[in-house]
Design an enzyme around this catalytic site. Structure first.
Site, PDB file in Angstrom:
ATOM      1  N   SER A 134     -10.689 122.774  46.033  1.00 39.94           N
ATOM      2  CA  SER A 134     -10.481 122.494  44.622  1.00 39.94           C
ATOM      3  C   SER A 134     -11.756 121.935  44.001  1.00 39.94           C
ATOM      4  CB  SER A 134      -9.361 121.466  44.463  1.00 39.94           C
ATOM      5  OG  SER A 134      -9.280 121.018  43.129  1.00 39.94           O
ATOM      6  N   TYR A 147      -5.282 113.800  46.243  1.00 42.44           N
ATOM      7  CA  TYR A 147      -5.419 115.253  46.312  1.00 42.44           C
ATOM      8  C   TYR A 147      -6.862 115.635  46.635  1.00 42.44           C
ATOM      9  CZ  TYR A 147      -5.526 120.134  44.910  1.00 42.44           C
ATOM     10  OH  TYR A 147      -5.706 121.493  44.892  1.00 42.44           O
TER      11      TYR A 147
END
Length: 180
Positions: A134, A147
């Protein structure tokens, strides 16, 4: 013709990669927690698609997947670790169970899949492992620390693995998509 194992194909990036691979004529083992969500892809490409229910946090589920994949297509040439889980919240407020599940899904599940495909890739001195990370690893916005940490750990593992298997002809890549 190559055989791809792609996790998280019920929507988004995984589904897009699966469509591209299948339209090119390669074989694809496509996975989702519920393989019924993959029926449309299987219907379009029945000869070169195998849909499998997979829970990436379960070693037993990964072992069952590998048996089915080898029976249908033999060796896996490309692994795409796409399945993942999001999590938002301040570090101080993070729920331990949810954070453990996040790391199990985004880090340890992909590691176990890598371990499952590497013996054949090593034996054939060929293969590719693509880990979907990401852009959040770089931007590291507030509220997304857990995350980002799970994806950053996957990137670090990928970097080490790249060095461990490069001499064997196995490629390791990280993809850092942004919001979509």
């Amino acid at each position: 013709m190559k055989t791809w194992l792609i996790t998280g194909c019920s929507s988004g990036i995984g589904q897009g990669i699966a469509k591209a691979v299948l339209s090119k004529g390669d074989n694809a083992i496509i996975t989702a927690r519920n393989k019924d969500k993959l029926k449309d892809l299987v219907a379009l490409y029945p000869d070169n698609t195998l849909a499998v229910s997979l829970e990436v946090t379960s070693k037993e589920s990964i072992e069952a997947l590998m048996v089915q994949a080898k029976e249908r297509f033999g060796m896996i040439d490309v692994l795409v670790n796409n399945a993942g889980r999001g999590y938002s919240g301040a570090i101080e407020e993070g729920d331990s169970d949810a954070v453990n599940e996040l790391f199990n899904t985004n880090l340890f599940g992909p590691i176990n899949l890598i371990k499952a495909v590497l013996p054949d890739m090593r034996a054939n001195k060929a293969g590719a492992i693509i880990n979907i990370s990401s852009l959040g690893v770089i931007t590291n916005d507030g509220g997304g620390g857990y995350y980002a940490a799970s994806k950053a750990a996957l990137e670090k593992i990928s970097g080490a693995l790249r060095k461990e298997v490069a001499s064997l002809g196995i490629k390791v890549m990280v993809v850092e998509p942004g919001p979509f």
